[in-house]
Design a protein around this motif. Sequence first.
Motif, PDB file in Angstrom:
ATOM      1  N   VAL A 227       0.838  -1.209   0.000  1.00  9.97           N
ATOM      2  CA  VAL A 227       0.000   0.000   0.000  1.00  9.97           C
ATOM      3  C   VAL A 227       0.868   1.252   0.000  1.00  9.97           C
ATOM      4  O   VAL A 227       0.616   2.201  -0.749  1.00  9.97           O
ATOM      5  CB  VAL A 227      -0.946  -0.008   1.218  1.00  9.97           C
ATOM      6  CG1 VAL A 227      -1.652   1.345   1.354  1.00  9.97           C
ATOM      7  CG2 VAL A 227      -1.976  -1.118   1.085  1.00  9.97           C
ATOM      8  N   VAL A 228       1.887   1.279   0.818  1.00  8.33           N
ATOM      9  CA  VAL A 228       2.774   2.445   0.859  1.00  8.33           C
ATOM     10  C   VAL A 228       3.514   2.607  -0.465  1.00  8.33           C
ATOM     11  O   VAL A 228       3.632   3.712  -1.004  1.00  8.33           O
ATOM     12  CB  VAL A 228       3.769   2.322   2.028  1.00  8.33           C
ATOM     13  CG1 VAL A 228       4.829   3.426   1.956  1.00  8.33           C
ATOM     14  CG2 VAL A 228       3.031   2.389   3.363  1.00  8.33           C
ATOM     15  N   LEU A 230       2.609   1.707  -3.400  1.00  3.53           N
ATOM     16  CA  LEU A 230       1.725   2.135  -4.484  1.00  3.53           C
ATOM     17  C   LEU A 230       1.556   3.648  -4.529  1.00  3.53           C
ATOM     18  O   LEU A 230       1.204   4.211  -5.578  1.00  3.53           O
ATOM     19  CB  LEU A 230       0.356   1.466  -4.334  1.00  3.53           C
ATOM     20  CG  LEU A 230       0.282  -0.025  -4.669  1.00  3.53           C
ATOM     21  CD1 LEU A 230      -1.109  -0.571  -4.387  1.00  3.53           C
ATOM     22  CD2 LEU A 230       0.668  -0.281  -6.130  1.00  3.53           C
ATOM     23  N   GLN A 231       1.804   4.328  -3.403  1.00  3.87           N
ATOM     24  CA  GLN A 231       1.632   5.778  -3.378  1.00  3.87           C
ATOM     25  C   GLN A 231       2.655   6.502  -4.258  1.00  3.87           C
ATOM     26  O   GLN A 231       2.447   7.658  -4.629  1.00  3.87           O
ATOM     27  CB  GLN A 231       1.719   6.303  -1.943  1.00  3.87           C
ATOM     28  CG  GLN A 231       0.739   5.640  -0.982  1.00  3.87           C
ATOM     29  CD  GLN A 231      -0.686   5.567  -1.533  1.00  3.87           C
ATOM     30  OE1 GLN A 231      -1.275   6.587  -1.858  1.00  3.87           O
ATOM     31  NE2 GLN A 231      -1.204   4.354  -1.657  1.00  3.87           N
ATOM     32  N   ARG A 232       3.737   5.834  -4.590  1.00  5.52           N
ATOM     33  CA  ARG A 232       4.742   6.472  -5.426  1.00  5.52           C
ATOM     34  C   ARG A 232       4.461   6.307  -6.916  1.00  5.52           C
ATOM     35  O   ARG A 232       5.129   6.931  -7.737  1.00  5.52           O
ATOM     36  CB  ARG A 232       6.137   5.935  -5.105  1.00  5.52           C
ATOM     37  CG  ARG A 232       6.356   4.485  -5.517  1.00  5.52           C
ATOM     38  CD  ARG A 232       7.810   4.066  -5.381  1.00  5.52           C
ATOM     39  NE  ARG A 232       8.701   4.810  -6.260  1.00  5.52           N
ATOM     40  CZ  ARG A 232       8.818   4.626  -7.581  1.00  5.52           C
ATOM     41  NH1 ARG A 232       8.076   3.697  -8.179  1.00  5.52           N
ATOM     42  NH2 ARG A 232       9.664   5.339  -8.285  1.00  5.52           N
ATOM     43  N   SER A 235       3.176   9.688  -8.032  1.00  7.81           N
ATOM     44  CA  SER A 235       4.125  10.785  -7.807  1.00  7.81           C
ATOM     45  C   SER A 235       5.434  10.622  -8.552  1.00  7.81           C
ATOM     46  O   SER A 235       6.108  11.614  -8.846  1.00  7.81           O
ATOM     47  CB  SER A 235       4.415  10.923  -6.308  1.00  7.81           C
ATOM     48  OG  SER A 235       5.100   9.784  -5.823  1.00  7.81           O
ATOM     49  N   GLY A 247      -5.914   5.202  -5.421  1.00  4.53           N
ATOM     50  CA  GLY A 247      -6.283   5.245  -4.021  1.00  4.53           C
ATOM     51  C   GLY A 247      -6.670   3.880  -3.486  1.00  4.53           C
ATOM     52  O   GLY A 247      -7.452   3.157  -4.106  1.00  4.53           O
ATOM     53  N   SER A 249      -8.712   2.072  -0.686  1.00  4.83           N
ATOM     54  CA  SER A 249      -9.812   2.495   0.190  1.00  4.83           C
ATOM     55  C   SER A 249     -10.334   1.391   1.095  1.00  4.83           C
ATOM     56  O   SER A 249     -11.097   1.668   2.025  1.00  4.83           O
ATOM     57  CB  SER A 249     -10.969   3.039  -0.650  1.00  4.83           C
ATOM     58  OG  SER A 249     -11.334   2.119  -1.651  1.00  4.83           O
TER      59      SER A 249
END
Length: 404
Positions: A227-228, A230-232, A235, A247, A249
Amino acid sequence: MIEHTATPAAPAGGAVPLARIRAALERELPRAVELRRRLHAAPDLSGMEGPTRDLVLAELPGGEVDAAGGTGALVRIGGPGPAVGVRAELDALAVTEQTGVPWASARAGRMHACGHDVHLAALVALSRAVHATEGSAPLVAVLQPREETYPSGARDIAESTLLRDHRITSIVGAHVQPTLARGHVAATPGAVNAAADEFRVVVRGRGGHAAYPHLTDDPVVALAHVVVALQRVVSRDVDPTSSAVLGVSTLLAGNAPNVVPDEACAAGTVRTMREATRDQVHRRLVEVAELVARAHGCTARVEITRGEPVLDNDPALAVRAGALLPELGLSVSLPMISYGADDFSYLAAALPGLMMFVGVDGGPGARLHGSDFLPSDDAVRDVAFAMLAGYAAAAGTEESLTRP
């Protein structure tokens, strides 16, 4: 699905008599407001819209009616020849209403919390006005089911022969939008709503007693890192001039505090404005999940469900409709682009299409899908006249509304 490449010739019959349609539409508004309240009080959920469809059909002028998408319908207003399609959605949401108005939903757990009651009443008013005005270009009222859920009612209609059978050359829609000021309408050329996809990541490890973590391959820890990581993707992997939303959810893992489960799951959404970006994010989503899970001694399976495509407004339609809005007493807002999604995009992929966003006063802290969302009766007029601007733009008229 048939994709368009250019705006086709306007419907036959010359310029539509806009001034007379406008006057007829004004006369229809009180009846439309009353219809809106009846629709609001009796909402039907997606796939069960038959009663709503029948109520709307009873208010439309007589014309050729074809079933569409199971619980929807297409109704032709006017004679033969090329026509303009105008769409409104039939379904409500599984929301418990908290507005307190006398005409609130009488059906527990169901509510028109997205303005579909307003859209339907406005379309009926426009259809009746066009029917009453001699010389109007043919209009096809598209009463669409299942906008709020899958499978999409708009996709069913786009992939059927109905648009071709009715010789619909362009398709128009209008949606209430509480983030815009009342009386302002956005008719923005190009992409205005995102492609919307859903994903599910299942990380599989080896469970066991939580007191002996060294004897497990913990899928919860692995999923947390997935999950962490995937945030990149947005970005660092996506061109910042072509942004996206990825996102997470929902998370689901285990059912006891002292047991490491065998599996952990996450789900979320991907929103993109370009097809190339869509494919890139999907690819990286799979790569990141699989590689991060492997680094933690686990495996990952990624399931991606492709939803609506990008909603792309036809530039010529948007410009023509925008030029007519001030003559109808509406203000042209700044361009509006949202990473929300609307299955009108399937119709706009099959034909030149235009989705306009209509500013409404939806109450304190108004938000779409909120249990207290309630556009005022003025919204019926504003949506109806936005639809008129789109219909006239699609019909190819150059007649000014200010001429006698």
